[in-house]
Design an enzyme around this catalytic site. Structure first.
Site, PDB file in Angstrom:
ATOM      1  N   PRO A   2       0.814  -1.200   0.000  1.00  0.00           N
ATOM      2  CG  PRO A   2      -0.244  -1.242   2.050  1.00  0.00           C
ATOM      3  CD  PRO A   2       0.932  -1.762   1.337  1.00  0.00           C
ATOM      4  CD  GLU A   3       2.575   3.124  -4.459  1.00  0.00           C
ATOM      5  OE1 GLU A   3       2.749   4.311  -4.782  1.00  0.00           O
ATOM      6  OE2 GLU A   3       2.666   2.179  -5.260  1.00  0.00           O
TER       7      GLU A   3
END
Length: 283
Positions: A2-3
DNA sequence: ATGTGTTCCTGTCCGC
DNA sequence: TGCGGACAGGAACACA
């Protein structure tokens, strides 16, 4: 995994289940993820009320009524799931924790929050809320890309004299925090900048175009609920859908998505990570 | 101080 | 179907 957009989507999903709610029971099912959990974490969480659920870069921060903040990082494959939705084991027996369910928080209203992380690159720690910015994981983070402290003059200053490729520079969380491999690739495509270009050799005008491009890409991705490729899920197990908007990421050998461009998306490896770009319109 | 390569871990996919 | 190798949304760490 996840960014920033994925983490922000997870935070928003957790808000109604956690903010203002009391943690009735904390089940810590192994001693560590990437690092050991803090001493007595279960006891320090039990009975605490979540006053506020915030975010710094890719970290979710739960301010507790005990004066401590729970710091959560999802690593590459971490998920935060509400009531067991979205785990592989869900279809077998939702009452039983799955193999990779490492931390389970039972809230006062019966809602169950599960931290699931197959690769265990995720992390959790506790720190005093008034010192959380000085925590070793957070203290060297650069500005929030969607915040006021991130602007053209700042980025120009930070890239000046840097010999590394712009791709690598934008992945450096000390320069700007929250971007990861997907969104750096997408931002560079939007600005027509080759990922191989040396950061310090870009003109100031070109660097300046990166700032709004970063804001736009991240904002659009948040609106889409993030990007789901393999592991990422929202808190209800649903997929994000920004992956349908990728111009270059994970599109090796496909046609460049830019209007009128006939280039073919190419994959190169930079500092051990894949970069996807169009050699025709990114120079 | 900077830049690069390695490492942590599990799962999945692809070619033989 | 099995097996080996490449690869995966991160980022600390060791080393030139």
């Amino acid at each position: 995994m996840p960014e920033l957009p994925e983490v922000e989507t997870v935070r928003k999903g957790l808000l109604p289940a956690m903010e203002g709610k009391l943690i009735k029971r904390a089940d810590i099912r192994r001693p560590d993820l990437r690092w050991p959990f803090p001493e007595g974490m279960a006891d320090r969480l039990t009975g605490a009320r979540v006053l506020r659920l915030g975010r710094r870069s890719k970290y979710i921060l739960a301010d507790l009524s005990t004066g401590e903040t729970l710091i959560i990082h999802l690593g590459m494959s971490g998920r935060m799931l509400i009531n067991g939705l979205g785990t592989a084991e869900f279809h077998n027996n939702p009452a039983l924790p799955g193999k990779h369910d490492h931390v389970i928080l039972d809230m006062e209203d019966g809602t169950r929050i599960t931290f699931n992380d197959a690769r265990r690159f995720g992390a959790m720690d506790l720190a005093p809320t008034d010192e959380v910015e000085d925590h070793w994981l957070l203290k060297n983070l650069g500005p929030e890309p969607l915040g006021n402290r991130f602007d053209e003059a700042y980025l120009i200053g930070r890239l000046k004299g840097r010999n590394m490729p712009i791709k690598t520079a934008l992945l450096d969380q000390r320069i700007v925090s929250g971007l990861g491999n997907i969104y750096v690739c997408e931002v560079l495509h939007r600005t027509g900048i080759s990922p191989k270009r040396k950061a310090g050799k870009l003109s100031e005008a070109r660097v300046a175009t990166l700032v709004p491009a970063i804001r736009d890409v991240l904002g659009e991705a948040i609106e889409a609920g993030g990007s789901s490729l393999r592991d990422y899920r929202q808190t209800d197990g649903e997929l994000g859908y920004f992956q349908h908007s990728f111009a270059v990421y994970d599109r090796e050998n496909e046609r460049c998505a830019k209007e009128g461009c006939k280039g073919i998306v190419t994959r190169v490896v930079q500092s051990g990570r894949s970069s996807f770009y169009c050699p025709t319109c990114q120079r």
